[in-house]
Design a protein around this motif. Structure first.
Motif, PDB file in Angstrom:
ATOM      1  N   SER A  37       0.828  -1.210   0.000  1.00 50.12           N
ATOM      2  CA  SER A  37       0.000   0.000   0.000  1.00 50.12           C
ATOM      3  C   SER A  37       0.859   1.255   0.000  1.00 50.12           C
ATOM      4  CB  SER A  37      -0.923   0.002   1.221  1.00 50.12           C
ATOM      5  OG  SER A  37      -1.801  -1.103   1.199  1.00 50.12           O
TER       6      SER A  37
ATOM      7  N   THR B 216      -6.749   8.284  -5.316  1.00 46.93           N
ATOM      8  CA  THR B 216      -5.607   7.664  -4.617  1.00 46.93           C
ATOM      9  C   THR B 216      -6.026   7.099  -3.270  1.00 46.93           C
ATOM     10  OG1 THR B 216      -4.034   9.148  -5.720  1.00 46.93           O
ATOM     11  CG2 THR B 216      -3.316   8.105  -3.674  1.00 46.93           C
TER      12      THR B 216
ATOM     13  N   VAL C  78      -5.735   3.128  -2.289  1.00 45.14           N
ATOM     14  CA  VAL C  78      -4.925   2.680  -1.150  1.00 45.14           C
ATOM     15  C   VAL C  78      -5.810   1.986  -0.116  1.00 45.14           C
ATOM     16  CG1 VAL C  78      -3.481   3.466   0.765  1.00 45.14           C
ATOM     17  CG2 VAL C  78      -3.174   4.444  -1.512  1.00 45.14           C
TER      18      VAL C  78
ATOM     19  N   TYR D  72      -6.414  12.943  -5.979  1.00 41.74           N
ATOM     20  CA  TYR D  72      -6.143  12.583  -4.585  1.00 41.74           C
ATOM     21  C   TYR D  72      -7.259  11.703  -4.019  1.00 41.74           C
ATOM     22  CZ  TYR D  72      -2.173  15.794  -4.198  1.00 41.74           C
ATOM     23  OH  TYR D  72      -0.954  16.407  -4.344  1.00 41.74           O
TER      24      TYR D  72
ATOM     25  N   CYS E 105       1.249   6.581  -6.813  1.00 42.06           N
ATOM     26  CA  CYS E 105       0.122   7.457  -7.143  1.00 42.06           C
ATOM     27  C   CYS E 105       0.495   8.930  -6.976  1.00 42.06           C
ATOM     28  CB  CYS E 105      -1.076   7.124  -6.264  1.00 42.06           C
ATOM     29  SG  CYS E 105      -1.883   5.565  -6.663  1.00 42.06           S
TER      30      CYS E 105
ATOM     31  N   LEU F  96       0.869   4.081  -2.783  1.00 43.74           N
ATOM     32  CA  LEU F  96       0.678   5.499  -2.453  1.00 43.74           C
ATOM     33  C   LEU F  96       1.763   6.367  -3.073  1.00 43.74           C
ATOM     34  CD1 LEU F  96      -0.727   7.747  -0.859  1.00 43.74           C
ATOM     35  CD2 LEU F  96       0.697   7.139   1.111  1.00 43.74           C
TER      36      LEU F  96
END
Length: 283
Positions: A37, A84, A88, A81, A44, A41
């Motif tokens: 993850s 994202t 995640v 965002y 991304c 992150l």
């Protein structure tokens, strides 16, 4: 595998493999999930930065207003965002469907609470895209007039000739009439003057033209006009028209009025005005 027992096993057994460490977990979340993850992150965030930079370069090549570009870039970043966060969360085993439903309900509640603000935002986008005026233009609206000092997503700020700052909601501006006095760079002045029936029209026109010749900052093209427009009850009405640059308009406007009065006095033209005659009768 329990986290504390897995850690104890790896300490007491030096031959423990990396796979064992990755299986260390807290409930359904393991170290492997956390690392994957984290990598997702970081990837991304890097992609968002790359896409935002590319979009900014593309917007700079367009004719869009700088404020429109800034708001569009902020909107795209906010959307990326949000995506994202969802990606995640899904990689960590969080139920994204319920999260999306929660965000939708929250968004609906917010939109109902701030619908007036959203109307102003929509009006701001219309103003920024259609450009009925820009910063520095002098405009007149149903709710006030002045020079445009700032255009935001919700309000437009005007500086009045009296030194006041007026904030107008964008939704009202887009729904009403907007008169832009600056956009063409020139303005026409219109004066209405009256003269006696005893004065020849040509003598009146000659006096008006002499007054305009004395007035600075009047443009020769289009040429000034002096026309007879109406026959009143006690005077003949004339319209005096001329053009001037926007920045010279008010100086020419006021100066021409002074010169017309002076030219009438020099040429003997009677400038009429309403008056009352009182007759006293002796009995």
């Amino acid at each position: 595998m329990d986290a504390s027992s897995a850690l104890l096993e790896n300490i007491t057994n030096p031959s423990a493999t990396l796979e064992g460490w990755l299986k260390v977990g807290w409930g359904s979340i393991t170290v492997g999930h956390l690392l994957s993850s984290l990598v997702l992150l970081l990837v991304c965030l890097a992609v968002i930065r790359l896409l935002a930079g590319t979009l900014k370069k593309l917007l700079n090549r367009t004719a869009l207003d700088e404020q429109v570009q800034r708001y569009a870039l902020k909107g795209v970043r906010a959307l990326l965002y949000l995506l994202t966060v969802l990606m995640v969360a899904e990689s960590l085993g969080v139920d994204v469907t319920s999260l999306i439903a929660l965000v939708s309900v929250f968004g609906l509640a917010v939109s109902l609470a701030v619908q007036d603000v959203l109307g102003n935002v929509a009006g701001g986008m219309v103003l920024l895209f259609s450009k009925p005026f820009t910063l520095g233009d002098y405009i007149s609206t149903a709710d006030g007039e002045g020079a445009v000092a700032e255009i935001t997503l919700t309000h437009t700020k005007l500086d009045t000739p009296g030194g006041q700052r007026v904030m107008l909601p964008n939704s009202k501006l887009t729904a009403g009439q907007i008169v832009n006095y600056t956009v063409r760079g020139v303005r026409r002045a219109d004066h209405t003057v009256t003269a006696s029936y005893d004065d020849e029209p040509e003598a009146v026109r000659r006096a008006c033209r002499k007054a305009l010749e004395r007035t600075p900052n009047i443009l020769p093209d289009p040429a000034p006009q002096v026309v007879l427009t109406a026959y009143g009850e006690s005077a003949i009405e004339y319209h005096v028209r001329f053009w001037a640059k926007t920045e010279d308009y008010w100086d020419a406007h006021f100066k021409s009025l002074e010169e017309i009065r002076r030219a009438f006095a020099e040429d003997g033209v009677t400038m009429t005005y309403n008056h009352l005659n009182v007759h006293i009768v002796d009995h």
